[in-house]
Write a protein that holds these residues in place. Structure first.
Motif, PDB file in Angstrom:
ATOM      1  N   THR A 141       0.836  -1.202   0.000  1.00  0.00           N
ATOM      2  CA  THR A 141       0.000   0.000   0.000  1.00  0.00           C
ATOM      3  C   THR A 141       0.870   1.251   0.000  1.00  0.00           C
ATOM      4  N   THR A 142       0.623   2.143  -0.935  1.00  0.00           N
ATOM      5  CA  THR A 142       1.323   3.425  -0.996  1.00  0.00           C
ATOM      6  C   THR A 142       0.305   4.536  -0.746  1.00  0.00           C
ATOM      7  N   THR A 143       0.632   5.422   0.178  1.00  0.00           N
ATOM      8  CA  THR A 143      -0.233   6.556   0.496  1.00  0.00           C
ATOM      9  C   THR A 143       0.396   7.840  -0.012  1.00  0.00           C
ATOM     10  N   LEU A 144      -0.370   8.592  -0.785  1.00  0.00           N
ATOM     11  CA  LEU A 144       0.064   9.875  -1.320  1.00  0.00           C
ATOM     12  C   LEU A 144      -0.785  10.962  -0.667  1.00  0.00           C
ATOM     13  N   THR A 145      -0.140  11.789   0.140  1.00  0.00           N
ATOM     14  CA  THR A 145      -0.854  12.833   0.865  1.00  0.00           C
ATOM     15  C   THR A 145      -0.548  14.191   0.255  1.00  0.00           C
ATOM     16  N   LEU A 146      -1.577  14.874  -0.227  1.00  0.00           N
ATOM     17  CA  LEU A 146      -1.420  16.225  -0.747  1.00  0.00           C
ATOM     18  C   LEU A 146      -1.064  17.126   0.416  1.00  0.00           C
ATOM     19  N   SER A 147       0.058  17.824   0.301  1.00  0.00           N
ATOM     20  CA  SER A 147       0.572  18.545   1.464  1.00  0.00           C
ATOM     21  C   SER A 147       0.930  19.986   1.129  1.00  0.00           C
ATOM     22  N   ARG A 148      -0.105  20.762   0.800  1.00  0.00           N
ATOM     23  CA  ARG A 148       0.009  22.219   0.680  1.00  0.00           C
ATOM     24  C   ARG A 148      -1.108  22.835   1.516  1.00  0.00           C
ATOM     25  N   PRO A 149      -1.136  22.562   2.809  1.00  0.00           N
ATOM     26  CA  PRO A 149      -2.291  22.967   3.623  1.00  0.00           C
ATOM     27  C   PRO A 149      -2.560  24.467   3.610  1.00  0.00           C
ATOM     28  N   ALA A 150      -1.523  25.288   3.466  1.00  0.00           N
ATOM     29  CA  ALA A 150      -1.736  26.737   3.425  1.00  0.00           C
ATOM     30  C   ALA A 150      -2.511  27.151   2.185  1.00  0.00           C
ATOM     31  N   LYS A 151      -2.489  26.321   1.152  1.00  0.00           N
ATOM     32  CA  LYS A 151      -3.212  26.582  -0.102  1.00  0.00           C
ATOM     33  C   LYS A 151      -4.352  25.580  -0.292  1.00  0.00           C
ATOM     34  N   LEU A 152      -4.821  24.991   0.785  1.00  0.00           N
ATOM     35  CA  LEU A 152      -5.852  23.956   0.757  1.00  0.00           C
ATOM     36  C   LEU A 152      -5.490  22.857  -0.238  1.00  0.00           C
ATOM     37  N   ASN A 153      -4.200  22.531  -0.284  1.00  0.00           N
ATOM     38  CA  ASN A 153      -3.697  21.454  -1.142  1.00  0.00           C
ATOM     39  C   ASN A 153      -4.109  21.621  -2.604  1.00  0.00           C
ATOM     40  N   SER A 154      -4.197  22.873  -3.042  1.00  0.00           N
ATOM     41  CA  SER A 154      -4.596  23.131  -4.425  1.00  0.00           C
ATOM     42  C   SER A 154      -3.551  22.568  -5.387  1.00  0.00           C
ATOM     43  N   LEU A 155      -4.012  22.205  -6.578  1.00  0.00           N
ATOM     44  CA  LEU A 155      -3.185  21.481  -7.538  1.00  0.00           C
ATOM     45  C   LEU A 155      -2.431  22.443  -8.438  1.00  0.00           C
ATOM     46  N   ASP A 156      -1.228  22.825  -8.011  1.00  0.00           N
ATOM     47  CA  ASP A 156      -0.358  23.593  -8.898  1.00  0.00           C
ATOM     48  C   ASP A 156       0.405  22.603  -9.775  1.00  0.00           C
ATOM     49  N   SER A 157       1.223  23.113 -10.682  1.00  0.00           N
ATOM     50  CA  SER A 157       1.924  22.221 -11.609  1.00  0.00           C
ATOM     51  C   SER A 157       2.870  21.282 -10.867  1.00  0.00           C
ATOM     52  N   GLY A 158       3.469  21.765  -9.771  1.00  0.00           N
ATOM     53  CA  GLY A 158       4.406  20.937  -9.026  1.00  0.00           C
ATOM     54  C   GLY A 158       3.751  19.721  -8.412  1.00  0.00           C
ATOM     55  N   ILE A 159       2.618  19.914  -7.753  1.00  0.00           N
ATOM     56  CA  ILE A 159       1.964  18.791  -7.087  1.00  0.00           C
ATOM     57  C   ILE A 159       1.446  17.778  -8.101  1.00  0.00           C
ATOM     58  N   VAL A 160       0.991  18.258  -9.259  1.00  0.00           N
ATOM     59  CA  VAL A 160       0.521  17.347 -10.307  1.00  0.00           C
ATOM     60  C   VAL A 160       1.667  16.486 -10.814  1.00  0.00           C
ATOM     61  N   GLU A 161       2.825  17.100 -11.055  1.00  0.00           N
ATOM     62  CA  GLU A 161       3.968  16.329 -11.556  1.00  0.00           C
ATOM     63  C   GLU A 161       4.491  15.361 -10.509  1.00  0.00           C
ATOM     64  N   GLU A 162       4.457  15.759  -9.242  1.00  0.00           N
ATOM     65  CA  GLU A 162       4.885  14.845  -8.182  1.00  0.00           C
ATOM     66  C   GLU A 162       3.961  13.635  -8.100  1.00  0.00           C
ATOM     67  N   LEU A 163       2.669  13.859  -8.221  1.00  0.00           N
ATOM     68  CA  LEU A 163       1.721  12.746  -8.191  1.00  0.00           C
ATOM     69  C   LEU A 163       1.924  11.817  -9.389  1.00  0.00           C
ATOM     70  N   LEU A 164       2.133  12.397 -10.556  1.00  0.00           N
ATOM     71  CA  LEU A 164       2.393  11.575 -11.740  1.00  0.00           C
ATOM     72  C   LEU A 164       3.651  10.736 -11.572  1.00  0.00           C
ATOM     73  N   SER A 165       4.696  11.334 -11.033  1.00  0.00           N
ATOM     74  CA  SER A 165       5.943  10.594 -10.814  1.00  0.00           C
ATOM     75  C   SER A 165       5.748   9.477  -9.797  1.00  0.00           C
ATOM     76  N   ALA A 166       5.018   9.764  -8.723  1.00  0.00           N
ATOM     77  CA  ALA A 166       4.775   8.755  -7.696  1.00  0.00           C
ATOM     78  C   ALA A 166       3.977   7.586  -8.262  1.00  0.00           C
ATOM     79  N   LEU A 167       2.969   7.875  -9.064  1.00  0.00           N
ATOM     80  CA  LEU A 167       2.168   6.811  -9.657  1.00  0.00           C
ATOM     81  C   LEU A 167       2.991   5.957 -10.610  1.00  0.00           C
ATOM     82  N   GLU A 168       3.909   6.579 -11.331  1.00  0.00           N
ATOM     83  CA  GLU A 168       4.778   5.823 -12.225  1.00  0.00           C
ATOM     84  C   GLU A 168       5.660   4.860 -11.428  1.00  0.00           C
ATOM     85  N   VAL A 169       6.179   5.310 -10.304  1.00  0.00           N
ATOM     86  CA  VAL A 169       6.974   4.427  -9.452  1.00  0.00           C
ATOM     87  C   VAL A 169       6.115   3.267  -8.947  1.00  0.00           C
ATOM     88  N   CYS A 170       4.876   3.568  -8.550  1.00  0.00           N
ATOM     89  CA  CYS A 170       3.985   2.535  -8.021  1.00  0.00           C
ATOM     90  C   CYS A 170       3.713   1.428  -9.028  1.00  0.00           C
TER      91      CYS A 170
END
Length: 250
Positions: A20-49
């Protein structure tokens, strides 16, 4: 190559426990809004998975809510091309989740709006705390993102109602129409993850992937084409600015 080696995870916290891999969106000051960085990090993490034995990926949000959706910070400095590319990369993320060879689970608390709600709709299991609420306003500014996937999840009539009215879905209503697969207090989430992990391990990895493939209509190309047409229409930036201004008046 491990996840830690692939990611400089400023906006996504990654943890792995067995399969099990857990991916936690962690931009709480911005309500974890999806900027380009967080999207690319999620894509990279999913590729590793895809190659590390993961059977279940869990999405969570840090802070007071799951995510405010697409991050419009600095809209004035972005070109229409910049915005269009960002939406296309969000669609790439949604497709990576929806057509993943492993089971996916969203655990949602608080607000979950826009592209973040589309992320939830892309998951196999969609669990929310009682106070969660959802909204998908993209068509208010002419962006077609995740529309067919939503219709698959909640049905054509419900999708038309939700999207045309840009209505807020409270957790109970979201469960009634099938957007959610369950409602549970956050204290019960670990048990749900355990149960989902066990269920995802019954079949071999190849057979699990086959089941997931056979129960998904592959509409990646058509969904991407519809989104591309919507963001290529002139005036994208103005439409978004007008939408943001209208929301501030409320």
């Amino acid at each position: 190559m491990t996840i830690d080696e692939r990611l400089d995870a400023n906006s996504v916290e990654v943890s792995k426990d067995g399969t099990t891999t857990t991916l936690t969106l962690s931009r709480p000051a911005k309500l974890n809004s999806l900027d380009s960085g967080i999207v690319e990090e999620l894509l990279s993490a999913l590729e590793v998975c895809r190659g590390d034995g993961t059977r279940l990926v869990v999405f969570r949000g840090a802070g007071k809510g799951f995510s405010g959706g697409f991050d419009f910070t600095g809209l004035e400095e972005q070109t229409e091309g910049d915005l269009a590319l960002r939406f296309l990369r969000v669609e790439a993320l949604l497709q990576a989740v929806h057509y993943a060879p492993f089971v996916t689970m969203a655990l949602v608390h608080g607000p979950c709006f826009g592209a973040a709600a589309d992320l939830v709709a892309s998951c196999t299991h969609r669990i929310a705390a009682p106070g969660a609420r959802f909204r998908m306003p993209g068509l208010r500014f002419g962006v077609v993102l995740g529309t067919r996937r939503l219709a698959e999840v909640i049905g054509r009539d419900n999708a038309r109602d939700v999207l045309s009215k840009s209505k807020i879905l409270e957790a109970n209503e979201a469960l009634r129409i099938g957007f959610l697969t369950g409602i549970a207090e956050q204290d019960n989430w670990p048990q749900l993850v355990t149960e989902a992990t066990e269920a995802a391990s019954i079949l071999s990895a190849s057979r699990l992937e086959r089941v997931l493939q056979l129960t998904n209509d592959d509409r990646r190309d058509s969904d991407l084409a519809e989104l591309a047409r919507s963001v290529m229409e002139p005036g994208l930036k103005t439409r978004i600015s007008d939408y943001i201004a209208s929301m501030k008046k409320k």
